[in-house]
Every structure is written in C-alpha cells, then in structure tokens.
Design a protein around this motif. Structure first.
Motif, short mmCIF file in Angstrom:
data_model
loop_
_atom_site.label_atom_id
_atom_site.label_comp_id
_atom_site.label_asym_id
_atom_site.label_seq_id
_atom_site.Cartn_x
_atom_site.Cartn_y
_atom_site.Cartn_z
N PRO A 33 0.75 -0.94 -0.01
CA PRO A 33 0.22 -0.71 -0.03
C PRO A 33 0.35 1.49 0.09
CG PRO A 33 -0.89 -1.52 1.42
CD PRO A 33 0.31 -1.40 1.14
N ASP A 34 2.23 1.53 0.86
CA ASP A 34 2.79 2.55 0.87
C ASP A 34 3.53 2.64 -0.45
OD1 ASP A 34 4.33 0.33 1.20
OD2 ASP A 34 5.77 1.90 2.88
N ALA A 35 3.55 1.37 -0.98
CA ALA A 35 4.37 1.70 -3.37
C ALA A 35 3.29 1.98 -4.05
CB ALA A 35 5.39 0.66 -3.05
N CYS A 36 2.29 1.79 -3.58
CA CYS A 36 1.25 1.25 -4.77
C CYS A 36 0.75 2.98 -5.45
CB CYS A 36 0.09 0.95 -4.45
SG CYS A 36 -0.84 0.19 -6.30
N HIS A 37 1.78 3.32 -6.17
CA HIS A 37 1.21 4.92 -6.97
C HIS A 37 -0.34 4.55 -8.18
CE1 HIS A 37 3.79 6.12 -3.52
NE2 HIS A 37 5.08 5.17 -4.45
N VAL A 38 -0.87 4.05 -8.14
CA VAL A 38 -1.48 3.78 -9.50
C VAL A 38 -2.26 4.86 -9.66
CG1 VAL A 38 -2.92 2.84 -8.69
CG2 VAL A 38 -3.12 2.50 -11.56
N LEU A 39 -2.47 5.87 -10.81
CA LEU A 39 -3.44 6.57 -11.06
C LEU A 39 -5.20 5.81 -10.30
CD1 LEU A 39 -2.11 9.41 -13.13
CD2 LEU A 39 -2.61 9.48 -10.78
N PRO A 40 -5.56 6.49 -10.39
CA PRO A 40 -7.43 6.00 -10.10
C PRO A 40 -8.28 6.37 -11.81
CG PRO A 40 -7.55 7.49 -8.58
CD PRO A 40 -5.94 7.62 -8.70
N ILE A 41 -8.83 6.84 -11.88
CA ILE A 41 -9.71 7.19 -13.46
C ILE A 41 -9.77 8.82 -13.26
CG2 ILE A 41 -11.89 6.91 -14.77
CD1 ILE A 41 -12.11 4.62 -15.47
N ASP A 42 -10.01 9.00 -12.39
CA ASP A 42 -10.51 10.77 -11.95
C ASP A 42 -8.79 11.14 -11.61
OD1 ASP A 42 -12.73 9.56 -11.67
OD2 ASP A 42 -12.67 10.17 -8.98
N GLY A 43 -8.10 10.32 -11.22
CA GLY A 43 -6.80 10.58 -11.64
C GLY A 43 -5.77 11.32 -12.49
N LEU A 44 -6.50 10.34 -13.72
CA LEU A 44 -6.16 10.47 -15.07
C LEU A 44 -7.28 11.18 -15.83
CD1 LEU A 44 -5.99 6.59 -15.87
CD2 LEU A 44 -3.95 8.12 -15.77
#
Length: 154
Positions: A33-44
């Motif tokens: 969890p502390d290393a997961c930086h995937v952008l959700p759709i809203d972030g994209l």
C-alpha cells in the motif's frame, strides 16, 4: 508499429475503463500500500495528465499516460497492455508515442516509477531497453524497497 493507432483521452470508452480497472486491481494486489502509486480514473482526468489508448482495427491493445511534472519534465503513467495483445510490441509502441509527445511539448526529461518484483520484470526490461536509467525518487514519491525510479533525457 504498423496497424496501431493512438487515441487521446479515451477514458469514457468501456473497454479502456475495463482495462484500467484490471490494471488498478493488479497494481494494488502486486504492490505494498505505501508503494502503490497507480492513478485512478479520476486522477487520469487531471489537466496535467494525457492518456492514450492504442488500437488496431478498433480493438483496444493498451493504454499509457503522460503527466507533466514541470515545464520541462514529464512522467510516464498507467502503462498497460491488454492481456490478449501481450508480446506484440504494444507497450513499446505506447512508450515511443509518449516519448514523442514529451519531445513535442519541449520536455527535456521523462521519468517513471514502477515496482521491483517479478510482475514488473517485463516493464523493467522495456524501460532499460529504451534508455531509461535508475534515479532517485522524484515528484514527491517515497523511496521504498519495492519502488524503482527511472529517468531519461529526451
């Protein structure tokens, strides 16, 4: 790559959403969890991020995004090849497209963050083959044993 076309900001397409949902789930299952930086759709959808889909005859092959970090520095985000398109050079084609766009924007450097474990082996090979070299954390990322950072002058 012959036959591949690129479509900007294809986030409302159901096939893109499904591939991104799968990408998010895999990143979360393969990353602490502390290393997961995937952008959700809203972030994209952020103004600083541009996403492209790669398609062939209308069929989704993969996605990749470019995030502006500063006027001369971009970040590769959300690279994912559709499972039925693996091994066809889709990731490389998307990366070349992103590098080309970064050059057009006047970026001098392109960086990325990814994982270090077996599920990330193909991505690590691709980035090394395309001239990305290890670097330290950037853009507010924390350095963790799981996380790897790369950069490339363009």
């Amino acid at each position: 790559m012959s036959g591949f076309s690129f479509h900007q900001d294809d986030l409302d397409s159901p096939d893109v959403q499904a591939l991104l949902d799968s990408h998010f789930a895999q990143m979360r299952s393969n990353s602490p969890p502390d290393a997961c930086h995937v952008l959700p759709i809203d972030g994209l959808r952020d103004a600083e991020v541009t996403l492209w889909s790669a398609r062939e005859d209308g069929r989704l092959l993969g996605v990749g995004a470019l995030k502006q970090l500063s006027p001369d520095h971009g970040e590769v985000k959300s690279m994912r090849t559709a499972p039925d398109a693996l091994g066809r050079g889709v990731g490389r084609a998307l990366l070349h497209h992103i590098i080309g766009e970064a050059r057009r924007r006047g970026y001098r450097r392109l960086s990325l963050e990814t994982g270090s474990t077996a599920p990330f082996a193909a991505a690590l090979r691709l980035y090394a083959q395309e001239g990305f070299v290890p670097c330290g954390p950037f853009g507010g990322y924390a350095d963790t044993p799981f996380t790897r950072f790369f950069t490339r002058e363009i």
